[in-house]
Design a protein around this motif. Structure first.
Motif, PDB file in Angstrom:
ATOM      1  N   PHE A   5     -14.682 -18.252  80.321  1.00 51.28           N
ATOM      2  CA  PHE A   5     -13.820 -17.679  79.237  1.00 51.28           C
ATOM      3  C   PHE A   5     -14.160 -16.302  79.237  1.00 51.28           C
ATOM      4  O   PHE A   5     -13.242 -15.303  79.101  1.00 51.28           O
ATOM      5  CB  PHE A   5     -13.957 -18.224  77.978  1.00 51.28           C
ATOM      6  N   ASN A   9     -11.787 -13.280  80.053  1.00 47.50           N
ATOM      7  CA  ASN A   9     -11.336 -11.999  79.273  1.00 47.50           C
ATOM      8  C   ASN A   9     -12.033 -10.704  79.525  1.00 47.50           C
ATOM      9  O   ASN A   9     -11.308  -9.653  79.415  1.00 47.50           O
ATOM     10  CB  ASN A   9     -12.222 -12.459  77.876  1.00 47.50           C
ATOM     11  N   HIS A 115      -4.035 -25.356  77.059  1.00 43.10           N
ATOM     12  CA  HIS A 115      -4.451 -24.767  75.845  1.00 43.10           C
ATOM     13  C   HIS A 115      -3.237 -24.876  74.939  1.00 43.10           C
ATOM     14  O   HIS A 115      -2.243 -24.749  75.294  1.00 43.10           O
ATOM     15  CB  HIS A 115      -4.883 -23.312  75.718  1.00 43.10           C
ATOM     16  N   THR A 117      -1.881 -23.178  72.737  1.00 42.94           N
ATOM     17  CA  THR A 117      -1.196 -21.858  72.610  1.00 42.94           C
ATOM     18  C   THR A 117      -0.789 -21.131  73.912  1.00 42.94           C
ATOM     19  O   THR A 117      -0.639 -20.086  74.029  1.00 42.94           O
ATOM     20  CB  THR A 117      -1.605 -20.958  71.353  1.00 42.94           C
ATOM     21  N   TYR A 118      -1.115 -21.776  75.061  1.00 41.77           N
ATOM     22  CA  TYR A 118      -0.858 -21.351  76.443  1.00 41.77           C
ATOM     23  C   TYR A 118       0.457 -20.791  76.544  1.00 41.77           C
ATOM     24  O   TYR A 118       1.579 -21.590  76.354  1.00 41.77           O
ATOM     25  CB  TYR A 118      -1.206 -22.327  77.504  1.00 41.77           C
ATOM     26  N   ARG A 130      -0.845 -15.758  78.256  1.00 45.04           N
ATOM     27  CA  ARG A 130      -1.565 -15.973  77.227  1.00 45.04           C
ATOM     28  C   ARG A 130      -2.658 -17.327  76.987  1.00 45.04           C
ATOM     29  O   ARG A 130      -1.952 -18.438  77.513  1.00 45.04           O
ATOM     30  CB  ARG A 130      -0.733 -15.890  75.897  1.00 45.04           C
ATOM     31  N   ASN A 131      -3.838 -17.414  76.752  1.00 46.31           N
ATOM     32  CA  ASN A 131      -4.644 -18.506  76.795  1.00 46.31           C
ATOM     33  C   ASN A 131      -4.410 -19.427  78.033  1.00 46.31           C
ATOM     34  O   ASN A 131      -4.182 -20.542  77.797  1.00 46.31           O
ATOM     35  CB  ASN A 131      -4.238 -19.274  75.303  1.00 46.31           C
TER      36      ASN A 131
END
Length: 166
Positions: A5, A9, A115, A117-118, A130-131
């Protein structure tokens, strides 16, 4: 310890912040990271009166435990799309994880989870992810050691040595 992760990021942040860059990397030695595996689609293609094995690389992934493997969410979407829409002219298609030192070491993927909210948006090459993370539930993969995750913010990595794979 590998922090997937944090690594993701840091790469994302590095695109917008030139002070956050990965440098000084090197290729991994064979079998140095046994938990880094290949996610692929396998199938059988009919050629006249016989079948030929088919293997298509999708992405790399990191095995976290006996039955859980971490990968990118867009890798799951890509594999699911190819299988669901029969983009491959083959039969007996399946998603597998190939690992270890032999050609026959693989484990079937029995479930995929992105995820919650992917998001992947492609408005004519202005890709927005995103995600972008997902999990693969597999048949047991027995390794000597597994990858580890740690919760950290990418600014905490500035000026620190770390190992990141993928």
């Amino acid at each position: 310890m590998v922090s997937a992760f944090a690594f993701c990021n840091a790469l994302k942040a590095g695109a917008s912040d030139p002070t956050l860059r990965v440098f000084g990397g090197r290729p991994a030695y064979p079998f140095e990271y046994p938990y880094v595996v290949r996610m692929e689609i396998q199938g059988k293609v009919k050629l006249q009166d016989s079948y030929k094995g088919l293997s298509i690389h999708v992405c790399t992934a990191s095995v976290l435990s006996l039955v859980w493997t971490l990968t990118a969410g867009h890798c799951i979407d890509g594999a699911d799309y190819m299988i669901a829409h029969h983009l491959l002219e083959s039969e007996l298609i399946s998603l597998v994880i190939r690992y270890g030192s032999t050609e026959n070491s693989f484990s079937a993927v029995i479930a995929t989870v992105n995820h919650p909210t992917y998001k992947f948006i492609n408005i004519k090459t202005s890709q927005l992810l995103r995600n972008d993370v997902g999990l693969l539930k597999t048949m047991p993969i027995k390794l000597d050691w597994y990858g580890k995750l740690s919760a950290m913010e990418y600014p905490s990595l500035m000026g620190q040595a770390s190992v990141a794979v993928g």
